[in-house]
Design a protein around this motif. Structure first.
Motif, PDB file in Angstrom:
ATOM      1  N   LEU A 133      12.097 -28.645  17.276  1.00  0.00           N
ATOM      2  CA  LEU A 133      11.715 -27.428  17.245  1.00  0.00           C
ATOM      3  C   LEU A 133      10.373 -27.020  17.782  1.00  0.00           C
ATOM      4  O   LEU A 133       9.561 -27.038  17.208  1.00  0.00           O
ATOM      5  CB  LEU A 133      11.844 -27.032  15.617  1.00  0.00           C
ATOM      6  N   PRO A 134      10.339 -26.488  18.970  1.00  0.00           N
ATOM      7  CA  PRO A 134       8.931 -26.044  19.549  1.00  0.00           C
ATOM      8  C   PRO A 134       8.436 -24.633  18.884  1.00  0.00           C
ATOM      9  O   PRO A 134       9.182 -23.847  18.711  1.00  0.00           O
ATOM     10  CB  PRO A 134       8.969 -26.176  21.129  1.00  0.00           C
ATOM     11  N   ILE A 135       7.238 -24.714  18.818  1.00  0.00           N
ATOM     12  CA  ILE A 135       6.650 -23.460  18.198  1.00  0.00           C
ATOM     13  C   ILE A 135       5.247 -23.131  19.178  1.00  0.00           C
ATOM     14  O   ILE A 135       4.394 -23.869  18.933  1.00  0.00           O
ATOM     15  CB  ILE A 135       6.264 -23.573  16.695  1.00  0.00           C
ATOM     16  N   GLY A 136       5.390 -22.012  19.832  1.00  0.00           N
ATOM     17  CA  GLY A 136       4.159 -21.841  20.767  1.00  0.00           C
ATOM     18  C   GLY A 136       3.301 -21.143  19.763  1.00  0.00           C
ATOM     19  O   GLY A 136       3.443 -20.296  18.777  1.00  0.00           O
ATOM     20  N   VAL A 137       1.917 -21.653  19.762  1.00  0.00           N
ATOM     21  CA  VAL A 137       0.637 -21.092  18.844  1.00  0.00           C
ATOM     22  C   VAL A 137      -0.213 -20.890  19.874  1.00  0.00           C
ATOM     23  O   VAL A 137      -0.741 -21.495  21.003  1.00  0.00           O
ATOM     24  CB  VAL A 137       0.404 -21.867  17.697  1.00  0.00           C
ATOM     25  N   LEU A 138      -1.225 -20.299  19.342  1.00  0.00           N
ATOM     26  CA  LEU A 138      -2.758 -20.202  19.670  1.00  0.00           C
ATOM     27  C   LEU A 138      -3.636 -20.802  18.859  1.00  0.00           C
ATOM     28  O   LEU A 138      -3.981 -20.139  17.710  1.00  0.00           O
ATOM     29  CB  LEU A 138      -3.163 -18.645  20.114  1.00  0.00           C
ATOM     30  N   ALA A 139      -3.792 -21.945  19.154  1.00  0.00           N
ATOM     31  CA  ALA A 139      -4.829 -22.763  18.030  1.00  0.00           C
ATOM     32  C   ALA A 139      -6.283 -22.562  18.041  1.00  0.00           C
ATOM     33  O   ALA A 139      -6.828 -21.565  18.892  1.00  0.00           O
ATOM     34  CB  ALA A 139      -4.772 -24.327  18.630  1.00  0.00           C
ATOM     35  N   GLY A 140      -6.903 -22.605  16.853  1.00  0.00           N
ATOM     36  CA  GLY A 140      -8.344 -22.295  16.765  1.00  0.00           C
ATOM     37  C   GLY A 140      -8.441 -21.003  15.836  1.00  0.00           C
ATOM     38  O   GLY A 140      -7.582 -20.473  15.064  1.00  0.00           O
ATOM     39  N   GLY A 141      -9.676 -20.936  15.606  1.00  0.00           N
ATOM     40  CA  GLY A 141     -10.049 -19.624  14.909  1.00  0.00           C
ATOM     41  C   GLY A 141     -11.624 -19.782  14.501  1.00  0.00           C
ATOM     42  O   GLY A 141     -12.392 -20.589  15.013  1.00  0.00           O
ATOM     43  N   ARG A 142     -12.101 -19.065  13.719  1.00  0.00           N
ATOM     44  CA  ARG A 142     -13.466 -18.999  13.332  1.00  0.00           C
ATOM     45  C   ARG A 142     -13.987 -19.725  12.193  1.00  0.00           C
ATOM     46  O   ARG A 142     -15.152 -19.831  11.843  1.00  0.00           O
ATOM     47  CB  ARG A 142     -14.104 -17.436  12.956  1.00  0.00           C
TER      48      ARG A 142
END
Length: 172
Positions: free
Chosen positions: A58-67
């Protein structure tokens, strides 16, 4: 006397440069006061997986990271996340075998997982995947797993990544 004035001017300029650099680093440093919220609605996917997965992997596209830094949340926690919401939540029901969580990205990422038992699990680099993290839960319990993909090298910008959940180990 002119040499002393010149040395003083150089030292004064150096001091101003260092002060400006420290101020700039402090302004762009990640905030680490907010703990991740495992109860929040996820940014990218909420899924339920039962028994043998129908969609595997099950692939899930994400934008990793944060503050917000996750250092100190649990052992091996590194990187930054957006703490208000997990990237994904996976509800496991009657899964009999191991479950693998792993990430593929072009830069260093880490995994942060909150288990149904309230435990925080973290992992950074994997042996075969290099800077890509991988975690295997050999006997996962039923319930909700809240998952964040942390950015390790680039806390000031989002990192495109693919979070994968599978009954099979990663193939790098």
């Amino acid at each position: 006397m002119p040499i002393a004035k010149c040395a003083f001017a150089v030292l004064f300029c150096l001091l101003l440069t260092i002060s400006a650099s420290i101020a700039q680093q402090a302004a762009s440093a990640p905030v680490s006061a907010t703990a991740p919220d495992p109860t929040a609605r996820p940014y990218y996917l909420a899924a339920t997986l039962t028994g043998a997965f129908r969609t595997d992997p099950l692939p899930i596209g994400v934008l990793a990271g944060g503050r917000s830094s996750v250092v100190g949340l649990a052992n091996d926690c590194v990187g930054n996340v957006t703490p208000e919401r997990p990237d994904a939540t996976i509800d496991l029901e009657d899964v009999r075998g191991p479950v693998n969580f792993y990430v593929a990205a072009g830069t260093d990422t880490a995994l942060v997982i909150h288990t149904p038992a309230g435990q925080w699990l973290c992992t950074d680099d994997s042996e075969a995947g290099g800077v890509n993290p991988a975690m295997t839960l050999t006997a996962p319990g039923n319930g909700r797993y809240a998952i964040w993909v942390a950015s390790v090298e680039a806390p000031d910008r989002p990192v495109p990544a693919v979070l994968v959940v599978s009954e099979f180990p990663p193939v790098w």
